[in-house]
Design an enzyme around this catalytic site. Structure first.
Site, short mmCIF file in Angstrom:
data_model
loop_
_atom_site.label_atom_id
_atom_site.label_comp_id
_atom_site.label_asym_id
_atom_site.label_seq_id
_atom_site.Cartn_x
_atom_site.Cartn_y
_atom_site.Cartn_z
CG ASP A 170 -1.76 -1.31 1.26
OD1 ASP A 170 -2.55 -1.68 0.56
OD2 ASP A 170 -1.56 -1.93 2.26
CE1 TYR A 196 3.28 -10.70 1.25
CE2 TYR A 196 2.53 -12.31 -0.74
CZ TYR A 196 2.57 -11.05 0.15
OH TYR A 196 2.18 -9.75 -0.56
NE ARG A 235 5.97 -9.14 0.42
CZ ARG A 235 6.44 -8.87 1.64
NH1 ARG A 235 7.29 -10.14 2.16
NH2 ARG A 235 6.32 -7.86 2.28
N GLY A 236 3.07 -9.70 -4.00
CA GLY A 236 2.17 -8.70 -3.88
C GLY A 236 1.77 -7.89 -5.08
CD GLU A 237 -1.13 -3.46 -6.75
OE1 GLU A 237 -1.82 -3.94 -6.30
OE2 GLU A 237 -1.40 -2.16 -7.10
#
Ligand code: TRH
Length: 341
Positions: free
Chosen positions: A15, A174, A239-241
């Site tokens: 975020d 993760y 990972r993620g975005e």
């Protein structure tokens, strides 16, 4: 122009990472940005020196300020009520945008640019617009990376250069039950494994020494350094975005670990990306790639063979090159705002 960006840090760093990248990207185009964070701790390592034209503020402080011309709400984070009330009173009203999460799924094209009139609540009378990043021209696109042609020199300068014929692999992940299998696999080839803080380093520490793998535990890097790192490697496990997007600009092979969701929504999200990737950047044999990505996301067994290196490399370059043709997210966002002012 003054833009307000609201970001709520739910967990991890995607975020704040996306919002910081957006804020500095807009500021680089001469826009004054106020970045409102409910938790700014990660900026201490991600951007310790800040950036010109980007003011970092805390959510409660927003009660004392008038909204700018544009308000971006990242990932539906619900800006504080007093601020939204003032948005509703402002003339002209600010352009209010909800910047959504990235996905390659079909709903993104359908939902990008939709208007959500606010009939009640503090923002009654305003329109909120949905802006979806994505991989196709009918989406909001992606934030582009700056090319870092001297990335390998930077890596060597930090003392993390490869020895001899080692491949350089970045691991940012993760917790993952497949970590021991990955490390065993990498032990079979001369490899310098650069492990980001967190699960990657824990797995490295627990591994019995052996094989052709040399591991280095990285400190937290600034976002600019981390972007450079992604362009200095032969393989990126991301990972993620945000790191997922940046890895795609490097043109090197990458493996994506999705943010795991309890309802298994990440399985459809992974498949949608795989479908798009293999259609756009065909491989001689895409089966091992799909098997590896699925295994890394807990959706299948560890594959017996990995994608052939050259095939994989060629596909990642082709994928990057076609993404490059798309208009980048920040340009699209500015155009979107101009049309609604
Ligand atoms: O930290 P993440 O797992 O973020 C996740 C995802 O975005 C997920 O979709 C979201 O729901 C969840 O957050 C809340 O991975 P991501 O997206 O790659 O973000 C990491 C950010 O941290 C990215 O901007 C790069 C930055 N970073 C650095 O600046 N320095 C570093 O050393 C490292 C390891 C990362």
């Amino acid at each position: 122009m003054l833009w307000d960006i609201f970001c709520r840090v739910i967990d991890n760093f995607g975020d704040i990472g996306v919002c910081w990248r957006l804020a500095t990207g807009l500021a680089g185009r001469g826009i004054e940005v106020r970045l409102w964070l409910d938790d700014a701790r990660a900026l201490a390592w991600m951007a310790p020196e800040g950036a010109p034209r980007v003011q970092v503020l805390s959510w409660p402080e927003s009660a004392e300020h008038q909204p700018g011309e544009v308000v971006i709400e990242a990932f539906g984070c619900d800006p504080p009520t007093p601020f939204v009330q003032r948005m509703a009173q402002r003339r002209p009203a600010p352009v209010w945008i909800n910047l959504e999460y990235l996905s390659a799924e079909d709903y993104v094209e359908r939902s990008h640019g939709l208007r959500s009139p606010q009939f009640n609540g503090p923002g009654a009378g305003l329109d909120k617009w949905f802006f979806y990043p994505g991989f196709t021209p009918r989406t909001g696109g992606l934030m582009h990376a700056l090319p870092r042609p001297d990335a390998r020199r930077w890596l060597a300068g930090r003392g993390w250069g490869p020895h001899g014929n080692e491949q350089v692999v970045l691991l940012f992940c993760y917790d993952n039950p497949m970590l021991p299998a990955l490390l065993r696999q990498l032990e079979g080839t001369p490899t310098l494994l650069l492990a980001a803080p967190g699960a990657a380093q824990q797995a490295l520490a627990q591994r019995a020494a052996g094989g052709l793998l040399r591991g280095v535990a990285l400190p937290w890097l600034t976002q600019a350094e981390f972007d450079t790192l992604l362009q200095a490697t032969d393989l990126n496990l991301v990972r993620g975005e945000d790191s997922f997007v940046q890895a795609q600009w490097s043109g090197a092979p990458f493996v994506w670990q999705l943010y795991p969701q309890h309802d298994q929504a990440h399985a459809a999200k992974l498949q949608a990306f795989l479908d798009r990737f293999t259609k756009t950047a065909p491989m001689a044999d895409a089966t091992p790639l799909a098997a590896l990505w699925r295994a890394w996301n807990g959706l299948g067994p560890w594959p017996e063979r990995w994608p052939a290196r050259e095939d994989w490399q060629r596909a990642c370059r082709a994928w990057r090159d076609q993404l490059m043709i798309q208009i980048d997210l920040i340009t699209q966002l500015q155009g979107f705002v101009d049309e609604r002012r």
